[in-house]
Design a protein around this motif. Sequence first.
Motif, PDB file in Angstrom:
ATOM      1  N   UNK A  21       0.836  -1.193   0.000  1.00  0.00           N
ATOM      2  CA  UNK A  21       0.000   0.000   0.000  1.00  0.00           C
ATOM      3  C   UNK A  21       0.868   1.238   0.000  1.00  0.00           C
ATOM      4  N   UNK A  22       0.336   2.301  -0.548  1.00  0.00           N
ATOM      5  CA  UNK A  22       1.054   3.559  -0.616  1.00  0.00           C
ATOM      6  C   UNK A  22       0.404   4.473  -1.638  1.00  0.00           C
ATOM      7  N   UNK A  23       1.218   5.336  -2.202  1.00  0.00           N
ATOM      8  CA  UNK A  23       0.750   6.291  -3.197  1.00  0.00           C
ATOM      9  C   UNK A  23       1.778   6.322  -4.321  1.00  0.00           C
ATOM     10  N   UNK A  24       1.315   6.100  -5.549  1.00  0.00           N
ATOM     11  CA  UNK A  24       2.204   6.223  -6.703  1.00  0.00           C
ATOM     12  C   UNK A  24       2.008   7.604  -7.290  1.00  0.00           C
ATOM     13  N   UNK A  25       3.113   8.299  -7.508  1.00  0.00           N
ATOM     14  CA  UNK A  25       3.090   9.602  -8.175  1.00  0.00           C
ATOM     15  C   UNK A  25       3.518   9.359  -9.616  1.00  0.00           C
ATOM     16  N   UNK A  26       2.726   9.870 -10.546  1.00  0.00           N
ATOM     17  CA  UNK A  26       3.006   9.640 -11.964  1.00  0.00           C
ATOM     18  C   UNK A  26       3.764  10.810 -12.570  1.00  0.00           C
ATOM     19  N   UNK A  27       4.286  10.582 -13.756  1.00  0.00           N
ATOM     20  CA  UNK A  27       4.947  11.653 -14.508  1.00  0.00           C
ATOM     21  C   UNK A  27       3.964  12.750 -14.901  1.00  0.00           C
ATOM     22  N   UNK A  28       2.672  12.458 -14.771  1.00  0.00           N
ATOM     23  CA  UNK A  28       1.621  13.425 -15.094  1.00  0.00           C
ATOM     24  C   UNK A  28       1.228  14.242 -13.856  1.00  0.00           C
ATOM     25  N   UNK A  29       1.988  14.097 -12.756  1.00  0.00           N
ATOM     26  CA  UNK A  29       1.757  14.777 -11.489  1.00  0.00           C
ATOM     27  C   UNK A  29       0.453  14.353 -10.823  1.00  0.00           C
ATOM     28  N   UNK A  30       0.014  13.126 -11.096  1.00  0.00           N
ATOM     29  CA  UNK A  30      -1.168  12.569 -10.447  1.00  0.00           C
ATOM     30  C   UNK A  30      -0.707  11.657  -9.319  1.00  0.00           C
ATOM     31  N   UNK A  31      -1.378  11.719  -8.181  1.00  0.00           N
ATOM     32  CA  UNK A  31      -1.095  10.828  -7.059  1.00  0.00           C
ATOM     33  C   UNK A  31      -2.180   9.763  -7.012  1.00  0.00           C
ATOM     34  N   UNK A  32      -1.762   8.488  -7.031  1.00  0.00           N
ATOM     35  CA  UNK A  32      -2.710   7.380  -7.040  1.00  0.00           C
ATOM     36  C   UNK A  32      -2.495   6.542  -5.779  1.00  0.00           C
ATOM     37  N   UNK A  33      -3.403   6.648  -4.797  1.00  0.00           N
ATOM     38  CA  UNK A  33      -3.290   5.778  -3.625  1.00  0.00           C
ATOM     39  C   UNK A  33      -3.632   4.345  -4.014  1.00  0.00           C
ATOM     40  N   UNK A  34      -2.917   3.382  -3.439  1.00  0.00           N
ATOM     41  CA  UNK A  34      -3.200   1.977  -3.737  1.00  0.00           C
ATOM     42  C   UNK A  34      -3.136   1.148  -2.471  1.00  0.00           C
TER      43      UNK A  34
END
Length: 88
Positions: A21-34
Amino acid sequence: MQSAEGWRSILENWPEVIPKQGIIVTNYQESIPFQNFLLSTGVVLLERDKPDSQGARKVMLSYEAISAIKLTDTMELARYQVMGFQPV
């Protein structure tokens, strides 16, 4: 090692003792919690515990699109040595 290969390696070798679990930050500056993930050759499938603003609970993301992985647990830093991180 290229960035995409590094992220893939970290995700493929994620130890059982570390929650997925955590948060992925994308190159598009979006944060995706998982709260969990599955892997394929070029894409990671992330599972959210809550839907996003469009109602999506799952996200497929290429390894190349990952900029950072934020970890939300409170384990001490030494526990991450099983992932290959070492003290200096």
